[in-house]
Design a protein around this motif. Structure first.
Motif, PDB file in Angstrom:
ATOM      1  N   THR A 137      44.304  38.073  45.684  1.00 47.63           N
ATOM      2  CA  THR A 137      43.172  37.175  46.012  1.00 47.63           C
ATOM      3  C   THR A 137      41.963  37.966  46.464  1.00 47.63           C
ATOM      4  O   THR A 137      40.857  37.732  46.004  1.00 47.63           O
ATOM      5  CB  THR A 137      43.551  36.193  47.139  1.00 47.63           C
ATOM      6  N   LYS A 141      39.732  31.561  41.713  1.00 46.52           N
ATOM      7  CA  LYS A 141      40.538  32.224  42.729  1.00 46.52           C
ATOM      8  C   LYS A 141      41.091  31.246  43.751  1.00 46.52           C
ATOM      9  O   LYS A 141      41.930  31.598  44.545  1.00 46.52           O
ATOM     10  CB  LYS A 141      39.703  33.277  43.419  1.00 46.52           C
ATOM     11  N   THR A 146      40.383  39.723  43.534  1.00 45.37           N
ATOM     12  CA  THR A 146      39.799  38.762  42.585  1.00 45.37           C
ATOM     13  C   THR A 146      38.418  38.333  43.057  1.00 45.37           C
ATOM     14  O   THR A 146      37.449  38.364  42.304  1.00 45.37           O
ATOM     15  CB  THR A 146      40.716  37.515  42.451  1.00 45.37           C
ATOM     16  N   TRP A 191      44.894  30.817  43.788  1.00 47.12           N
ATOM     17  CA  TRP A 191      45.534  32.008  44.376  1.00 47.12           C
ATOM     18  C   TRP A 191      45.526  31.903  45.887  1.00 47.12           C
ATOM     19  O   TRP A 191      46.505  32.187  46.556  1.00 47.12           O
ATOM     20  CB  TRP A 191      44.783  33.267  43.959  1.00 47.12           C
TER      21      TRP A 191
END
Length: 1443
Positions: free
Chosen positions: A990, A933, A993, A936
């Motif tokens: 984000t 992540k 995630t 992102w």
């Protein structure tokens, strides 16, 4: 030199001329103002640096923080104000000086000296106060007088020359006159009160008790204002943590005002006042109102600090606006003016930069002060609530607990969750009041800066409010659902762990495992929903953040779920405080009920401090109820008498009816009867534990106080064996030894590694039922009480232990002391020793009298007993040669369990070093699994910075709109919209995630943990305390589920925000990077010290919380025992100590967080100042003002996020320990392991042999063959599903009777009724509402122990296996029921193999084959009649002993 002359060097005009009079020369007046400052510095510096030798305080105080001069805080506030005014005076002087053609030092030099003098004055005062030498304050008094006079002259001259309020210097001088006047008044007041000068006898003062007590280390209430604001007093603790870990001893104890007892009395008074003044006596007092009355003041103080902080918060954007506005303006042309207006000063960018810095420092100081006050109040409230809940628990009606209305889980929730919710609510209170102010101010300011477009922005937020509100309520609902599912999962897990042996023997692991997984699935669904709503909620925030002030408007909507939780908590707490209590028991208690309030009757009692016992608040002094001195003529024959008693367990149906009994004083009374006839209830009714429908219980005066009571279900404390036996009574070596011998505990104690100093209970060794029971009996015997109640003390003991206890403990030890003994038993052979017998049947007394009375008046009953006993009335023959196999086995298991644990600890110590090395990799692997992540996040933050940059560009070009270079808005708008859209999408991606990755890791961890634990070998449960395993499933799983993902998310967010802010500032003004180096170094050291201290304090908080929670559940489980012994006050005392210890740790942790935040906030303020100064310097190099604005706005955000980086780092470090703990359990081997095992269990006892059939102990030589098959070759599931066993300890699960008999749901109702009929339970179950679907509460508490044992028998019959093993299955059952059962088993299982393990030898005389074992070896094996023929044989001697 000319450039630096004091009065300037004007050629045309002589600056030093005094022709018109000295005081008419402005420079002379300014020089005159220097005199007091120079005087003070000359006087105080020698005293400060040389010290005052032997002249110091006569009073010995532990801390040099004794602040005892009157007006202390006012003096500090006035001095700080004075310093601020001096800074303004210096700024005004410097700016005015720039307007002159030559330098005029007199414009700012006196102000500079005044600043130094004011600083010196406060340092000097602090040193005098802490060393208690008031005479030296005279110097300060003279200084304030001189400064007041000289400033007044200056003001008078200004007025004379027509300089007025429009001029800044006039205003500053007037302010200084007022401040010096006030400080002079403060000094006069000190002289007046302390009489240290001009008076014959000065006032003598003593330091407060807290400062005389060496144990009090929490100094926040006692230090001076500067130390309070910056937490300077915490420095030694936090820096010292780097060298040596912080221990409990280091944080000491709480000051009196913060202790749970003090705050409990405050809350209790407020609560009781409402009850007394209420118009409707039935109406429950409001907890909210009580909380407000007890703790409202500090919350108002905190709110005031919060308002000040919020108002100062608006100074930041305004100063930035001013800097940007005036950056490129040319200086005003030169006028020969000495005085400037306030407006002019505020147009100077350097002045604005300094003001911005000061405003930030002040705002952050007020904000942290507000946080601290609410946290301290929250902790005080929690202490008070815990004491209130505990007080209530001690008075709870027993029926609430046994009928399942109030479960241990609910009590634990109240203690662990609801009190914390209310504490957190208090933390958030100031936010609630501050929000309307923020919103109104925000809208006004935005309107002032942006005009009507601000109102459009505000209206968008207003329109979004319903959406936010909806999300907020959904969040609250989801949170509640998560909590419910989590509680349900824990309840199921606890039941599995408590009944793990049974689950394995019946091969039911998978059924129960699936049930937990099912609940876990629902819990995870709730958690995912929660994550989704959280992301949507944070979404709105992020996108309104661009307009700095709009952020305030969103916060209010998020508060809705925060408010709903405490409302729910207060409701639960109110219901709990209103629940039933036991009746008034003053008839047994002496003159008054024990209560915490007793201390109110002794003024000053709360303040009593004993230096030698720092942690004891000496509640004992006023907590013990008065025992009446006994008069010699009080020799009543009856100890307890019940007249016409009808008693119930809560419903209006009486459990005991028409009870008329007498318990003779100093004699042995026995209560006998079948299972479930109300024997235990009768004891509890006499103890006042049951609700009385009618009738009366009378106690003789002599016996009124406390009763030695041993319950049927043994209850032990988490303490040493000795503490469990002495139970708070003074230790008497001779008595203790006699009791230990009477209960045959010495051999067991000898096996423990620390003897009787070994901790037992939850945290210690798993003792067997018999050992636990004997410790409980020993406790009842040891207490010096006139009456002893023993509830079936022989149920878990074999014949020899029973006989020994009867002879040595009851007949010899208790009867020699002439104590009144009431014994409930199924062992009818002991009736010959009874002085008085009470026979019961179906809840009423069947017969009462001596054995002779019953023999003459109720021949039928006597004959019935005689056949049951199957023996002659003769003294027991004791055969010392017969070794007690069962006890030997228990002791062997004990030794094995303990030493395997010792070995385990040894291994743990060795592994710890390795683990530390592995920890880095461990943490890394978890973090890497979420690494996906990070890209992102970077992308999202780049977009956010791009949006802000684009806005700045747009603004800059808007400024030059009239220039030909200006670009139209249509060029900027589409890009802005695209960037915003991308930002919103990336934010959601984000956020989701992170949350979902975190949850998937949590799901796998829990699944693996549950499977590993449930399939672990049984010895794992012998050596691992239940509490430790439960902790993995509760606290640690909760941290992994709900804390690690958001912490990780917050850490990456705050880190990237700080980095992007620093990047933007560096891009705008590269010179800022030079200043960044020292700031980065400071930041590194602050976080380095804080993280170590924070980890230690969090560990202390966790480790002190567990004993507190244990103490609550321990008390709730042992209520009847504690109340029988009258030990409520001792337990309250312990609860107060545990609460205060935990609160101390939590308070220090909060203070450490404030310590960090104040420092990172000040660092942030320095970053803003350096960024502003760098911008001002660079402004000449064609830097657009919009970019300066962008840089400064980003600098402002750094202040907010710096401390979050450190806090999250520290939190993550602590939280990762949960993952590590869970991982340590994942390495547990499974039961059906392959390969060679080194563990060899020799000397199998009887019960161990039965476990061998189920392949639960390792066979290292030889084989066990059933029907020609070697059981080691069979899968465990197959083997165990074909056998049945009934264990010594009955285990029932919460649910229905049907579920307990047949969890696999494979049997018909007829089969279940048949099994219940065999177990003599059919009629009882039919009478219950719901029949087979009738409720079984947690652990089967709504049935007697004997009935539970019968249910376990029924469960085995349902299975209809070819082999049935009965391991002491009838230990808790009376002889009559047992005889019936034996016959039924013989017929129902005529075609099956039945293996019976028994203590009562007469029950197996009908068997086909008898095996006699000793220390794991077979001594004799044959038909019973053959074995009886050998009179010298072991079996024959057993039978003789049991006759």
């Amino acid at each position: 030199m000319a450039g630096l002359s004091f009065c300037g060097n004007n050629v045309t005009k002589n600056a030093y001329s005094v022709d018109t009079g000295m005081l008419n020369n402005g420079c002379f007046v300014d020089a005159l103002n220097l005199v007091p400052h120079v005087f003070l510095l000359f006087i105080t510096f020698p005293i400060l640096f040389i010290g005052w030798g032997s002249q110091s305080s006569k009073v010995q105080i532990h801390h040099n923080t004794w602040l005892h001069f009157p007006g202390h805080n006012l003096r500090w506030i006035l001095t700080f104000t004075l310093l601020f005014v001096h800074v303004c005076e210096i700024a005004e002087g410097i700016v005015s000086n720039k307007q002159m053609d030559t330098n005029h030092l007199h414009l700012f030099m006196p102000a500079f000296m005044g600043f130094i003098a004011a600083t010196t004055s406060v340092v000097y005062y602090h040193n005098i106060e802490t060393s208690n030498f008031p005479k030296l304050l005279l110097a300060l008094f003279i200084y304030w007088v001189l400064a007041f006079i000289t400033k007044s002259i200056k003001l008078w001259k200004f007025a004379e020359y027509g300089v007025g309020v429009l001029h800044l210097r006039f205003c500053i001088t007037a302010l200084l006159v007022v401040l010096y006047g006030l400080l002079m008044a403060v000094e006069i007041n000190v002289i007046r009160v302390r009489r240290y000068v001009f008076f014959a006898n000065p006032q003598k003062v003593k330091p407060p008790e807290d400062l005389q007590d060496l144990g009090v280390r929490f100094l926040q209430p006692f230090v001076n204002l500067l130390s309070k604001a910056t937490y300077w007093w915490m420095n030694p603790l936090i820096i010292g943590a780097h060298k040596r870990p912080i221990e409990l001893k280091k944080i000491g104890k709480l000051p009196i005002a913060m202790r749970a007892l003090t705050n409990y009395l405050k809350l209790k008074d407020a609560y009781e006042d409402q009850r007394q003044n209420a118009e409707d006596p039935e109406k429950a007092p409001s907890i909210w109102r009580s909380m407000y009355r007890a703790f409202g003041r500090p919350i108002l103080l905190s709110s005031t600090f919060r308002y000040l902080a919020d108002l100062l918060g608006f100074a930041g954007p305004l100063c930035i606006y001013g800097i940007v506005e005036h950056l490129n303006k040319k200086p005003v042309p030169y006028f020969e003016v000495y005085f400037m207006s306030s407006n002019e000063l505020l147009q100077n960018t350097s002045v604005l930069a300094v003001l911005l810095f000061l405003a930030l420092v002040l705002q952050r100081t007020f904000l942290q002060a507000s946080y601290y006050v609410t946290i301290e109040t929250g902790i005080n409230l929690r202490g008070a609530l815990l004491a209130m809940i505990y007080n209530k628990i001690l008075r709870l009606s027993t029926s609430n607990m046994s009928m399942g209305e109030m479960t241990l889980g609910q009590i634990n929730n109240l203690v662990a969750i609801e009190t914390n919710q209310l504490m957190w609510f208090l933390f958030l209170c100031p936010n609630l009041w501050a929000m309307p102010v923020q919103i109104v101010m925000g809208v006004i300011l935005l309107y002032y800066l942006l005009g009507t477009s601000a109102l459009i922005g505000a209206s968008v937020i207003v329109l979004l409010a319903p959406v936010q509100y909806l999300i907020a309520t959904k969040l609250a609902d989801t949170q509640k659902s998560t909590l419910d599912q989590s509680t349900e999962r824990l309840k199921k897990t606890t039941e599995i762990l408590k009944g793990i042996k049974l689950l394995k023997l019946y091969a039911w692991e998978n059924i129960f495992c699936d049930s937990v997984e099912d609940t876990r699935g629902k819990e995870l669904t709730s958690l995912r929903t929660f994550a989704l709503y959280t992301s949507m909620s944070s979404e709105t925030h992020t996108h309104l953040r661009s307009l700095h002030l709009h952020g305030y408007l969103c916060v209010c909507v998020c508060v809705c779920p925060i408010i709903s939780c405490p409302i729910h908590s207060v409701q639960k707490l109110g219901e709990f405080l209103q629940s039933d209590e036991i009746g008034d028991d003053s008839w047994r208690n002496g003159d008054m009920p024990v209560s915490l309030e007793a201390c109110k009757k002794h003024p000053g009692a709360t303040k009593a401090i004993n230096r030698k016992q720092p942690l004891l608040y000496q509640m004992d002094n006023y907590e013990q109820p008065a025992r009446r001195p006994l008069r010699p003529n009080e020799t009543e024959d009856v100890a307890v008498k019940v007249n016409g008693g009808f008693f119930t367990w809560g419903s209006n149906l009486s459990t005991l009816s028409d009870i008329n009994i007498c318990i003779p004083t100093g004699q042995l009374t026995m209560i006998v009867g079948q299972v479930g006839c109300g024997k235990s209830s009768l004891l509890l009714a006499m103890l006042g534990e049951m609700q009385t429908l009618s009738g009366k219980v009378y106690w003789s005066n002599k016996n009124r106080y406390s009763v030695g009571y041993a319950t049927q279900k043994s209850w032990l404390l988490n303490a040493t064996v000795e503490d469990n036996i002495t139970f708070g009574s003074p230790f008497n070596k001779q008595r203790y030894k006699t009791v230990i011998d009477a209960c045959s505990l010495q051999p067991d104690v000898d096996l423990l590694p620390f003897g009787d100093q070994t901790e037992i209970g939850e945290r210690g060794i798993n003792l067997s039922g018999g050992q636990r029971q004997r410790i409980c009996v020993a406790r009842a015997l040891y207490q010096n009480t006139n009456i002893v109640f023993l509830d079936d003390p022989f149920s878990a003991l074999d014949i020899h232990l029973s006989d020994h206890l009867m002879q040595e403990g009851i007949l010899k030890f208790l009867q020699d002391d002439k104590r009144t003994v009431v014994l409930v038993t199924h062992k009818l052979q002991y009736l010959i020793h009874a002085d008085w017998i009470i026979a019961m049947k179906d809840g009423s007394v069947l017969r009462e009298g001596t054995l002779k009375d019953i023999q003459t008046h109720d021949v039928e009953l006597y004959e019935h007993w005689k056949t049951l006993m199957n023996r002659q009335d003769q003294e027991l023959e004791k055969d010392t040669e017969i070794d007690n196999c069962q006890t030997a086995l228990e002791r062997k298991t004990l030794r094995r369990a303990f030493y395997s644990r010792e070995a385990k600890n040894q291994v743990d110590d060795d592994e710890e070093e390795e683990e530390e090395e592995e920890e880095e990799d461990d943490n890394m692997s978890t973090t890497t699994s979420r690494r996906s992540k990070i890209p992102w996040r970077l992308l999202k933050h780049s977009v956010m910075v791009a949006i802000d940059y684009w806005l700045a560009e747009w603004t800059a070009n808007g400024d030059f709109a009239n220039a030909s270079a200006g670009l139209p808005d249509s060029y900027y708008v589409p890009v802005f919209i695209i960037l915003c859209g991308a930002g919103i999408a990336l934010c959601l991606i984000t956020s989701l995630t992170v949350e979902f990755l975190g949850l998937s890791a949590a799901t796998n961890l829990h699944h693996n943990l549950l499977n590993k634990i449930i399939h672990a070998p049984i010895r794992f449960f012998d050596v691992t305390p239940l509490g430790q395993i439960l902790n993995r499933f509760s606290a640690d799983t909760n941290i992994i589920d709900q804390h690690i993902p958001p912490t990780l998310e917050s850490l990456t967010r705050s880190t990237l925000l700080c980095l992007s802010a620093i990047g933007v500032i560096a891009f705008v003004t590269p010179s800022f990077l030079i200043a960044l180096i020292p700031l980065a170094v400071s930041f590194y050291f602050i976080q380095k010290y804080f993280r170590v201290a924070s980890k230690d304090l969090q560990d202390l908080d966790d480790s002190t919380q567990l004993p507190l929670l244990c103490h609550f559940s321990e008390t709730a489980e042992g209520l009847t025992t504690i109340r029988a012994f009258r030990h409520e006050s001792r337990f309250k005392q312990k609860m107060l100590e545990l609460t205060d210890t935990n609160n101390t740790a939590y308070l220090f942790l909060s203070a450490a967080n404030r310590w960090l935040e104040v420092r990172t906030d000040y660092l942030g303020a320095v970053i803003v100042l350096t960024a502003a100064v760098a911008s001002i310097w660079s402004s000449g190099k064609s830097l657009p003002s919009s970019m300066v604005g962008l840089g400064l706005t980003y600098a402002l955000t750094v202040t907010n996020y710096l401390n979050w980086v450190v806090r999250n780092l520290a939190d993550l470090e602590v939280q990762m320990a949960a993952v590590k703990k869970v991982n340590s359990f994942l390495s547990t081997e499974s039961e059906n392991y392959e390969g060679s095992m080194e563990i060899k269990i020799q000397d199998l006892g009887k019960s161990s042999l039965s476990l061998a059939f189920f392949n639960m102990v390792d066979v290292f030589e030889g084989r066990i063959i059933i029907d020609g098959i070697d059981i080691c070759k069979l899968p465990l599931q197959t083997l165990r599903s074909r056998l049945s066993i009934i264990l010594q300890d009955p285990v029932l699960f919460s649910g229905s009777i049907r579920f307990n008999l047949d969890p696999e749901r494979t049997c018909t109702d007829d089969r279940l009724w048949e099994a219940l009929e065999i177990a003599q339970l059919k009629n009882m179950v039919k009478a219950l509402s719901g029949g087979l679907d009738a409720v079984v509460t947690e652990g089967g508490e709504n049935f007697s122990v004997g009935q539970r044992q019968l249910f376990c028998l029924a469960r085995a019959f349902v299975r209809k296996s070819s082999i049935l093993i009965m391991d002491e299955a009838t230990a808790s059952i009376d002889m009559a029921t047992e005889n019936v059962l034996q016959k039924v088993v013989m017929t129902a299982f005529a075609d099956r193999t039945v293996v019976t393990i028994a203590h009562r030898v007469h029950t197996i005389l009908e068997a086909d084959l008898v095996i006699v074992m000793k220390r794991g070896n077979i001594l004799e094996m044959d038909k019973p009649e053959t074995l009886l023929e050998n009179e010298d044989g072991m079996f024959a001697s057993f039978v003789r002993a049991d006759m």
